[in-house]
Design a protein around this motif. Structure first.
Motif, PDB file in Angstrom:
ATOM      1  N   ARG A 106     -13.602 -17.043   5.805  1.00  0.00           N
ATOM      2  CA  ARG A 106     -12.238 -16.588   5.513  1.00  0.00           C
ATOM      3  C   ARG A 106     -12.174 -15.882   4.154  1.00  0.00           C
ATOM      4  N   SER A 107     -12.814 -16.479   3.131  1.00  0.00           N
ATOM      5  CA  SER A 107     -12.765 -15.875   1.795  1.00  0.00           C
ATOM      6  C   SER A 107     -13.524 -14.551   1.753  1.00  0.00           C
ATOM      7  N   TRP A 112     -28.012 -20.447   6.792  1.00  0.00           N
ATOM      8  CA  TRP A 112     -28.323 -19.024   6.991  1.00  0.00           C
ATOM      9  C   TRP A 112     -27.102 -18.151   6.708  1.00  0.00           C
ATOM     10  N   ALA A 113     -25.941 -18.565   7.193  1.00  0.00           N
ATOM     11  CA  ALA A 113     -24.716 -17.786   7.000  1.00  0.00           C
ATOM     12  C   ALA A 113     -24.364 -17.685   5.512  1.00  0.00           C
ATOM     13  N   GLU A 114     -24.477 -18.790   4.789  1.00  0.00           N
ATOM     14  CA  GLU A 114     -24.168 -18.783   3.361  1.00  0.00           C
ATOM     15  C   GLU A 114     -25.106 -17.847   2.604  1.00  0.00           C
ATOM     16  N   GLU A 115     -26.407 -17.904   2.909  1.00  0.00           N
ATOM     17  CA  GLU A 115     -27.368 -17.044   2.217  1.00  0.00           C
ATOM     18  C   GLU A 115     -27.111 -15.568   2.504  1.00  0.00           C
ATOM     19  N   LEU A 153     -20.152 -27.137   8.144  1.00  0.00           N
ATOM     20  CA  LEU A 153     -19.345 -26.346   9.074  1.00  0.00           C
ATOM     21  C   LEU A 153     -17.990 -26.000   8.454  1.00  0.00           C
ATOM     22  N   VAL A 154     -17.392 -26.967   7.781  1.00  0.00           N
ATOM     23  CA  VAL A 154     -16.103 -26.709   7.134  1.00  0.00           C
ATOM     24  C   VAL A 154     -16.259 -25.697   6.002  1.00  0.00           C
ATOM     25  N   ALA A 155     -17.329 -25.870   5.178  1.00  0.00           N
ATOM     26  CA  ALA A 155     -17.540 -24.966   4.048  1.00  0.00           C
ATOM     27  C   ALA A 155     -17.828 -23.539   4.519  1.00  0.00           C
ATOM     28  N   THR A 156     -18.624 -23.394   5.566  1.00  0.00           N
ATOM     29  CA  THR A 156     -18.957 -22.058   6.061  1.00  0.00           C
ATOM     30  C   THR A 156     -17.750 -21.383   6.680  1.00  0.00           C
ATOM     31  N   GLU A 178     -12.443 -10.798   0.668  1.00  0.00           N
ATOM     32  CA  GLU A 178     -13.235  -9.996  -0.275  1.00  0.00           C
ATOM     33  C   GLU A 178     -13.597  -8.644   0.318  1.00  0.00           C
ATOM     34  N   LEU A 179     -13.897  -8.625   1.605  1.00  0.00           N
ATOM     35  CA  LEU A 179     -14.224  -7.364   2.258  1.00  0.00           C
ATOM     36  C   LEU A 179     -13.032  -6.413   2.226  1.00  0.00           C
ATOM     37  N   ALA A 180     -11.860  -6.938   2.503  1.00  0.00           N
ATOM     38  CA  ALA A 180     -10.665  -6.093   2.470  1.00  0.00           C
ATOM     39  C   ALA A 180     -10.436  -5.532   1.070  1.00  0.00           C
ATOM     40  N   PHE A 181     -10.628  -6.353   0.070  1.00  0.00           N
ATOM     41  CA  PHE A 181     -10.461  -5.884  -1.300  1.00  0.00           C
ATOM     42  C   PHE A 181     -11.532  -4.849  -1.657  1.00  0.00           C
ATOM     43  N   ALA A 182     -12.790  -5.100  -1.231  1.00  0.00           N
ATOM     44  CA  ALA A 182     -13.879  -4.167  -1.523  1.00  0.00           C
ATOM     45  C   ALA A 182     -13.646  -2.819  -0.846  1.00  0.00           C
ATOM     46  N   GLU A 183     -13.143  -2.856   0.377  1.00  0.00           N
ATOM     47  CA  GLU A 183     -12.847  -1.598   1.074  1.00  0.00           C
ATOM     48  C   GLU A 183     -11.732  -0.838   0.368  1.00  0.00           C
ATOM     49  N   ALA A 184     -10.794  -1.576  -0.189  1.00  0.00           N
ATOM     50  CA  ALA A 184      -9.722  -0.913  -0.930  1.00  0.00           C
ATOM     51  C   ALA A 184     -10.240  -0.280  -2.211  1.00  0.00           C
TER      52      ALA A 184
END
Length: 449
Positions: free
Chosen positions: A38-39, A104-107, A30-33, A43-49
């Protein structure tokens, strides 16, 4: 008894250890996911940029789906730590579900971020790629005069049909290079204006245009090499074909051999004289096809000579014999339908099927065919013999079934003799045997020649 209680205690301890390990896994997952969400948001913000909103839509949707489903995992974790006591089974079920949701979320996030890794890397290298496109365009422009010269030189040797596949290549390549240079400028300007999605599309367009232009220029040089190879191969095939024509004269002279020889001779005669612009590819294709056809015809004729063709009379006799035997077996089985077993019915059904296939193979009714082509006689003979064999087996099996179904001690076993009394059972049984023999004999008349 002490051993029994000791084993139960050991099982409880092992189950408690497994539950504790599962609880630790749920907590750490739960902590890792949560940290991964957050990370990935960063990454999404950077990819959109770098790429714009269009190429990153899949990652955005995946992130929203993960947030939605992970709310369930956080809710289950909260239930595990509230003031209401829980049974070990409830804790075990919740923790297992938390681990499942986190995996599932990680994959899902791994899959979506990996798909964007290459486009992002390419976008980062955009200035380098644009510079490379311009260098390649300058280099390829330097090859255009040579390509035009090659096309002109080939035009003096090969026909217009042969050159049609490359004669426009230099002009098309020049247009593509101009498009590539224009697109690289657009990519550069859009990137500076912050329009990253449009910039990346223009970058892909200019890269592809340069690649296609180089392919067109290379094709001109490749054509010259392949044309020379085709001419060399054509000379060898011409020599081989002339030798095959000489050898074919000693083969059995069938209609197929004669036709193939004529087609090969026509292909050789159609070859242009020296000094005439030619299409070596088309000539080689036609000559090869005619050469292969002659080889096949000669091989077929020799095989036929080694295995004589059945006489048409023998084939007609085999078909007639199959039809007679099939008719006899069909009548016997139809007349004693309730007594016939599965073996006889299977044989007659297979014989009927092959007989239908025989008509289909000959393209007409086999019984009415006056003449059968030589290429079909052997197969027709084989199929008709198979029909006769199956019909014969069906008749034998049917007779066995009929004999086994009849009374063993005469007709009085059915409730009285034909004469009405037991005293006549012997004579009636004899008469029944005689009549039965006559019936079967009449059916079998003409069955075996």
């Amino acid at each position: 008894m002490a051993g029994f209680w000791g084993s139960r205690k050991k099982e409880r301890e092992e189950l408690a250890a497994q539950d504790a390990d599962l609880a630790r896994r749920a907590q750490s997952s739960l902590v890792a996911t949560d940290e991964r969400i957050r990370s990935t948001t960063d990454e999404l913000a950077f990819a959109e940029a770098e790429l714009g909103t269009g190429p990153t839509a899949d990652l955005r949707e995946a992130l929203e789906s993960v947030r939605t489903h992970m709310s369930e995992a956080f809710h289950l974790h909260q239930l595990n730590h509230d003031e209401i006591p829980d049974t070990p089974e409830e804790l075990r079920t919740r923790n297992a579900r938390i681990v499942q949701l986190c995996e599932w979320a990680e994959e899902l996030l791994d899959d979506r971020t990996e798909a964007l890794a290459e486009p992002i890397a390419r976008a980062r290298r955009a200035p380098e790629i644009i510079a490379g496109v311009r260098r390649d365009a300058d280099r390829l422009r330097g090859r255009l005069p040579q390509a035009r010269e090659t096309v002109t030189r080939l035009g003096a040797r090969y026909s217009d049909e042969a050159l049609r596949q490359i004669e426009a290549n230099p002009a098309e390549a020049e247009q593509l290079l101009g498009f590539a240079e224009h697109s690289s400028g657009i990519a550069e300007r859009r990137r500076e204006a912050g329009q990253r999605e449009q910039a990346n599309l223009a970058l892909e367009a200019c890269t592809e245009a340069v690649r296609r232009a180089e392919t067109l220029i290379d094709a001109v040089e490749t054509f010259e090499v392949e044309a020379l190879r085709a001419e060399s191969t054509l000379a060898a095939v011409v020599e081989d074909s002339r030798g095959d024509l000489i050898a074919a004269r000693t083969a059995p002279q069938t209609a197929g051999v004669a036709q193939a020889m004529g087609e090969l001779q026509a292909a050789l005669a159609a070859l242009p004289a020296a000094g005439v612009n030619t299409d070596p590819f088309a000539q080689l294709t036609r000559l090869r096809a005619a050469n292969i056809a002659l080889d096949d015809a000669v091989a077929k004729a020799r095989e036929r000579a080694a295995r004589p063709i059945p006489d048409i009379a023998h084939v007609r006799h085999s078909i007639d014999d199959a039809d007679r035997q099939l008719a006899v077996a069909r009548d016997v089985i139809a007349g004693h339908r309730g007594w016939i077993g599965a073996d006889a019915r299977t044989r007659i059904a297979e014989a009927e099927r092959i007989r239908v296939d025989l008509d289909r193979y000959l393209g007409t009714s086999a019984s009415a065919a006056i003449d059968i082509d030589e290429d079909h006689r052997e197969q027709a003979m084989t199929m008709s013999r198979r029909v006769a064999h199956l019909a014969s087996e069906a008749l034998q099996l049917a007779q066995r079934d009929i004999d086994s179904s009849r009374p063993q001690n005469g007709p009085d076993q059915w409730g009285g003799g034909w004469g009405g009394g037991r005293g006549n059972s012997g004579g009636s049984g004899l008469m029944g045997g005689i009549l039965g023999g006559l019936v079967i004999g009449s059916l079998l008349d003409g069955f075996i020649d």
